[in-house]
Motif scaffolding. Structure first.
Motif, short mmCIF file in Angstrom:
data_model
loop_
_atom_site.label_atom_id
_atom_site.label_comp_id
_atom_site.label_asym_id
_atom_site.label_seq_id
_atom_site.Cartn_x
_atom_site.Cartn_y
_atom_site.Cartn_z
N LEU A 153 0.83 -1.20 0.00
CA LEU A 153 0.00 0.00 0.00
C LEU A 153 0.86 1.25 0.00
N ARG A 154 0.40 2.29 -0.67
CA ARG A 154 1.14 3.54 -0.71
C ARG A 154 1.13 4.23 0.65
N GLU A 155 2.23 4.92 0.94
CA GLU A 155 2.26 5.77 2.12
C GLU A 155 1.45 7.03 1.89
N ALA A 156 1.45 7.52 0.66
CA ALA A 156 0.68 8.69 0.28
C ALA A 156 0.44 8.62 -1.22
N LYS A 157 -0.59 9.26 -1.69
CA LYS A 157 -0.87 9.26 -3.12
C LYS A 157 0.24 10.01 -3.86
N PRO A 158 0.71 9.47 -4.98
CA PRO A 158 1.94 10.00 -5.58
C PRO A 158 1.78 11.21 -6.49
N TYR A 159 0.79 11.25 -7.34
CA TYR A 159 0.61 12.34 -8.31
C TYR A 159 1.92 12.63 -9.08
N HIS A 160 2.48 11.58 -9.66
CA HIS A 160 3.78 11.71 -10.33
C HIS A 160 3.76 12.68 -11.50
N ASP A 161 2.61 12.84 -12.14
CA ASP A 161 2.54 13.67 -13.34
C ASP A 161 2.22 15.13 -13.05
N ARG A 162 2.21 15.52 -11.78
CA ARG A 162 1.83 16.88 -11.41
C ARG A 162 3.06 17.69 -11.01
#
Length: 264
Positions: A51-60
């Motif tokens: 599970l992710r620690e936080a949402k990544p939003y890599h494209d932002r």
């Protein structure tokens, strides 16, 4: 019997909170919601790694926040005893250093845990099982150094992800108060991060944690001489929809309005 006593003692099939409270009690015999029994430490660690620690939003686009936090102008005792929910805000923006401090004090990473038993660094708020199911979004309406819009807070990197234009004032019961606030912190929960380990009780832990986080933010704001008011009066489905949440797997659970104090 007094009518009030009769009302309090009466069972109601429509009172969902009663059923939930009973179903989320910890017992020695109740089976786990997702596993045959309470998951082992190895299973918990394996799930945490998935599970992710936080949402990544890599494209932002990313905006680094300052680590040098501005000092508090009052002490903790004064911040606690003088805490009050704002009924309005003064003119002018909120500074980005103040926003940075409030976010970090609310839910930021405080120390690593590389040698610990579970794979999560510790944060400013206590979390059941150190699972950290919450996400913080900043609706910057008038924050110096930021283009107005919606931002996501990354606790590990202490930075913001720029998500674009945003408007949700009509989603709040007290829309006039929101319209006067230069900054709004939206706290959402990714429920499975807690529920996979704690089952039904995990939902309790999520809400408790949201209270810890917002109280941290309120005290940090008070320490900087800012006004703040926690808000639970919003139309859930509408606000979740504006944020792109399905309202089930992720949903807003708390909000905080921030701004300068009203002139005395």
């Amino acid at each position: 019997m007094h009518p009030v006593d009769a009302f309090l003692l009466e069972d109601s099939e429509d009172a969902v909170w009663e059923s939930y409270h009973e179903n989320s009690k910890t017992t020695r015999a109740t089976p786990h919601l997702y596993f045959d029994r309470h998951p082992s430490d190895g299973t918990v660690v394996a799930m945490m790694n998935r599970l992710r620690e936080a949402k990544p939003y890599h494209d932002r686009p990313r905006i680094a926040l300052p680590y040098d936090l501005p000092p508090s102008v009052i002490g903790l005792d004064e911040a606690l005893t003088g805490r009050e929910s704002a009924r309005g805000f003064g003119p002018g923006p909120v500074g980005l250093p103040d926003v940075s401090k409030i976010l970090r004090c609310a839910y930021g990473v405080t120390r690593p845990n590389a040698d610990g038993r579970y794979p999560r660094p510790f944060r400013a708020a206590p979390s059941g099982g150190a699972l950290y199911p919450l996400e913080l979004y900043l609706w910057a309406r008038e924050v110096s150094g930021l283009v107005p819009g919606l931002y996501h807070y990354d606790p590990a990197a202490h930075e913001l992800h720029e998500l674009g234009e945003f408007e949700a004032g009509g989603c709040f019961v007290q829309s006039d108060l929101v319209a006067a606030a230069p900054a709004v912190v939206l706290v959402s929960a990714v429920f499975y991060r807690s529920a996979f380990k704690y089952g039904e009780r995990g939902y309790r832990f999520v809400l408790i944690e949201a209270g810890h986080v917002v109280q941290n933010a309120v005290l940090a704001a008070s320490g900087r001489g800012l006004a703040a008011v926690p808000v639970g009066g919003y139309f859930d489905r509408e606000l979740d929809g504006r944020l792109g949440f399905d309202g089930l797997h992720e949903s807003v659970v708390y909000c905080l309005l921030l701004g300068p104090r009203e002139p005395e």
